[in-house]
Enzyme design. Structure first.
Site, PDB file in Angstrom:
ATOM      1  N   ASP A  14      60.551  32.719 -24.397  1.00  0.00           N
ATOM      2  CA  ASP A  14      61.878  33.209 -24.710  1.00  0.00           C
ATOM      3  C   ASP A  14      62.793  31.991 -24.874  1.00  0.00           C
ATOM      4  O   ASP A  14      62.484  30.895 -24.392  1.00  0.00           O
ATOM      5  CB  ASP A  14      62.349  34.107 -23.554  1.00  0.00           C
ATOM      6  CG  ASP A  14      63.786  34.550 -23.697  1.00  0.00           C
ATOM      7  OD1 ASP A  14      64.125  35.085 -24.767  1.00  0.00           O
ATOM      8  OD2 ASP A  14      64.561  34.369 -22.743  1.00  0.00           O
ATOM      9  N   ASP A  16      66.844  32.198 -24.962  1.00  0.00           N
ATOM     10  CA  ASP A  16      68.123  32.283 -24.265  1.00  0.00           C
ATOM     11  C   ASP A  16      67.950  32.536 -22.776  1.00  0.00           C
ATOM     12  O   ASP A  16      67.342  33.529 -22.367  1.00  0.00           O
ATOM     13  CB  ASP A  16      68.967  33.408 -24.867  1.00  0.00           C
ATOM     14  CG  ASP A  16      69.507  33.035 -26.232  1.00  0.00           C
ATOM     15  OD1 ASP A  16      70.330  32.104 -26.291  1.00  0.00           O
ATOM     16  OD2 ASP A  16      69.099  33.649 -27.238  1.00  0.00           O
ATOM     17  N   ASP A 178      63.023  35.722 -19.063  1.00  0.00           N
ATOM     18  CA  ASP A 178      63.975  35.949 -17.981  1.00  0.00           C
ATOM     19  C   ASP A 178      64.624  37.332 -17.979  1.00  0.00           C
ATOM     20  O   ASP A 178      65.166  37.748 -16.963  1.00  0.00           O
ATOM     21  CB  ASP A 178      65.087  34.891 -18.019  1.00  0.00           C
ATOM     22  CG  ASP A 178      66.096  35.140 -19.136  1.00  0.00           C
ATOM     23  OD1 ASP A 178      65.659  35.463 -20.269  1.00  0.00           O
ATOM     24  OD2 ASP A 178      67.307  35.025 -18.890  1.00  0.00           O
TER      25      ASP A 178
END
Length: 246
Positions: A14, A16, A178
């Protein structure tokens, strides 16, 4: 197109809040959109299955009215790189380990931030699988989702072709994430790295999914390097609890 199956491992990540310290889309929403309170409400609705990520994310971005080029410059001024990522990328490149960004964000933003935070070499060599943007004649802009799924971009689709390779050709597959946009990828890799204190851990705990906690990309670097070098096994690197997250 699949990477040649001679590679020993692939790291999907990922972007961001994982490669960067701040989530660029959250940052825009919180500061120049409808604000953090409403954003968190939508995240909770997605985690509880009452909203799709696709719809919640579009609502977030629709609340940002700054022209797209100005959004990019705004993010370049404010978004910071995870302190361990540059060293990890350098090691991965030297070790022949592909790094693939799989993001629900927008490719032009990710590319601009890669150039700014890591350098042109990284921007040229790291594949970005992400959504796109349509800038309208009046200066407004809209996200262009990658697929028809409830995520807008079902990240598992970028990983499954590798997971389905014959055993003798299949590389080890790692994923780092996240948040709620990572839910579709959480089941697809050999070792899932979930960031401490974030929503992905809430999901993993609820669904009983194995994961390994990371605080910075240095943690990922150390684990992946040890596994690739044969110092530890994939199985021994998996953790199932986190004392800080919940």
């Amino acid at each position: 197109m699949l990477i040649a199956p001679t590679v020993k491992a692939i790291v999907f990540t990922d972007w961001d809040g994982t490669v960067t310290l701040q989530d660029s889309n959250d940052f825009m929403t919180d500061n120049i959109g409808f604000g953090e309170t409403r954003r968190r409400e939508l995240n909770i609705e997605v985690l509880r299955g009452r909203w799709t990520f696709r719809d919640a994310f579009r609502d977030m971005l629709d609340s940002v009215h700054k022209p797209f080029p100005e959004c990019i410059e705004y993010l370049k001024e404010n978004i910071e790189l995870d302190p361990g990522f540059a060293d990890f990328y350098k090691w991965a490149k030297e070790a022949g380990i592909p790094v693939i960004v799989v993001s629900s964000g927008m490719k032009p933003i990710i590319h601009a931030l890669l150039v700014k935070l890591v350098g042109q070499d990284a921007a040229n060599n790291i594949e970005i699988v992400a959504n796109d943007v349509k800038v309208n004649d009046d200066g407004s802009w809209d996200i262009v989702y990658r697929d028809e799924s409830g995520f807008g971009h079902d990240k598992s689709r970028a990983i499954k072709p590798y997971a389905e390779l014959p055993k003798e050709e299949r590389p080890m597959l790692f994923y780092a994430g996240d948040g709620v946009s990572d839910l579709s990828a959480a089941r697809e890799t050999d070792l899932l790295f979930a960031k401490a204190g974030r929503d992905l851990i809430t999901y993993c705990e609820r669904e009983g999914l194995p994961y390994t906690v990371f605080h910075t990309y240095t943690d990922i670097h150390d684990k992946v390097k040890a596994i690739v070098n044969g110092e530890v096994t994939l199985e021994s690197a998996i953790e199932n609890e986190n004392v800080e997250a919940l």
